[in-house]
Design an enzyme around this catalytic site. Structure first.
Site, mmCIF file in Angstrom:
data_model
loop_
_atom_site.group_PDB
_atom_site.id
_atom_site.type_symbol
_atom_site.label_atom_id
_atom_site.label_comp_id
_atom_site.label_asym_id
_atom_site.label_seq_id
_atom_site.Cartn_x
_atom_site.Cartn_y
_atom_site.Cartn_z
ATOM 1 C CB THR A 83 -0.911 0.011 1.253
ATOM 2 O OG1 THR A 83 -1.538 1.286 1.402
ATOM 3 C CG2 THR A 83 -0.112 -0.269 2.517
ATOM 4 C CG ASP A 84 -1.214 4.888 -0.927
ATOM 5 O OD1 ASP A 84 -1.691 4.271 0.052
ATOM 6 O OD2 ASP A 84 -1.905 5.660 -1.633
ATOM 7 C CD GLU A 85 -3.213 3.669 4.563
ATOM 8 O OE1 GLU A 85 -2.986 3.741 5.787
ATOM 9 O OE2 GLU A 85 -4.333 3.394 4.089
ATOM 10 C CE1 TYR A 109 -3.535 -2.428 5.533
ATOM 11 C CE2 TYR A 109 -3.388 -0.073 5.090
ATOM 12 C CZ TYR A 109 -3.454 -1.379 4.636
ATOM 13 O OH TYR A 109 -3.419 -1.642 3.290
ATOM 14 C CE LYS A 113 -0.521 -4.828 2.951
ATOM 15 N NZ LYS A 113 -0.967 -6.155 2.430
#
Length: 277
Positions: A83-85, A109, A113
């Protein structure tokens, strides 16, 4: 399971319900020469704030379980969906994130990841396991689980409820239609290089307030149906991905953001979606 009715009788499809943390089950499923694409994850940030342990179990230990099954059973390739997060928050005027940028996760979260990525890269460097990581921006489209913002807002409005908007609504996200993301993953399987990371961005940066107003307008509501709520803890201001690396290999998005958003809204409101397909 009802989402899969149209394909469940295809000869090249079968459904297995299992916990990816169950290593023995993963070893029974993964076969030599397989291409494994690990979408499996807890992915809702709000839920990770309420109970981080579930995210550590599924996203970290679960990834390790299926990754090891793929390694020991000599799978051809392991694609880890990230994810970009993992990059953390960007300023409004900052440059878009590139694959070599420092990782700075802001939530349980995104931390889980990030950890999953490191485990995959560790296996690549130590064992030579063929691994590729993709980091995509916010996905949207038909069939999305209704805890996510677009289906949640649409179903709220159908029920005559207001939509909950965090803080000022100025937080910016890059959105990609789900079929463009899946197309990019398929592209990476065939054109990507083992051991590499690829950003997959839609190039559609909008604020949460702008997205909310698009949904309201499509459904015939005004901003009186916005319910401002207390901002999320650790709420990142902006995510933005540079997709030049995968674009340099020839990948392009196919779907217009506003058209795809309207189709997604219409799907969730039980309107025809045939015009996009």
């Amino acid at each position: 399971r009802t989402n899969l009715i149209e394909i469940e009788n295809n000869q090249n499809f079968w459904f297995i319900q299992e916990d990816i943390c169950n290593f023995e089950a993963m070893r029974q499923i993964v076969r030599e020469g397989d291409i494994v694409v690990n979408f499996a994850a807890e992915s809702h940030v709000d839920n990770s704030i309420k109970d981080p342990s579930i995210f550590i179990k599924t996203n970290v230990l679960g990834t390790h379980s299926i990754l090891e099954a793929a390694r020991l059973n000599k799978a051809k390739l392991f694609i880890q969906i990230s994810t970009d997060e993992v990059y953390g928050s960007l300023d409004i005027d900052s440059k878009s994130s590139i694959e070599t940028d420092y990782l700075d996760p802001s939530s349980p979260y995104s931390a889980s990841k990030t950890a999953a990525e490191m485990i995959c890269l560790g296996n690549f460097h130590t064992f030579g396991q063929p691994v590729i990581i993709t980091r995509s921006s916010n996905n949207f489209g038909p069939f999305q689980f209704p805890e996510k913002v677009i289906p949640l807002f649409v179903t709220n409005l159908i029920d005559g409820k207001k939509v909950p908007l965090y803080g000022t609504g100025k937080n910016v996200r890059d959105w990609i239609f789900v079929e463009d993301n899946c197309g990019a993953i398929d592209f990476v399987i065939h054109k990507g290089k083992v051991g590499e990371i690829y950003n997959i961005g839609g190039g559609n940066e909008v604020s949460n307030l702008e997205l909310t107003n698009k949904i309201l307008g499509r459904m015939g509501f005004d901003n009186s149906f916005i319910n401002p709520v207390e901002d999320r803890k650790g709420h990142d201001l902006r995510y933005s991905l540079s997709s030049e690396k995968i674009r340099s290999l020839g990948w392009r998005t196919k779907f217009n953001f506003d058209e795809a958003l309207n189709v997604t809204i219409d799907f969730n409101a039980h309107f025809p979606i045939s015009k996009l397909y």
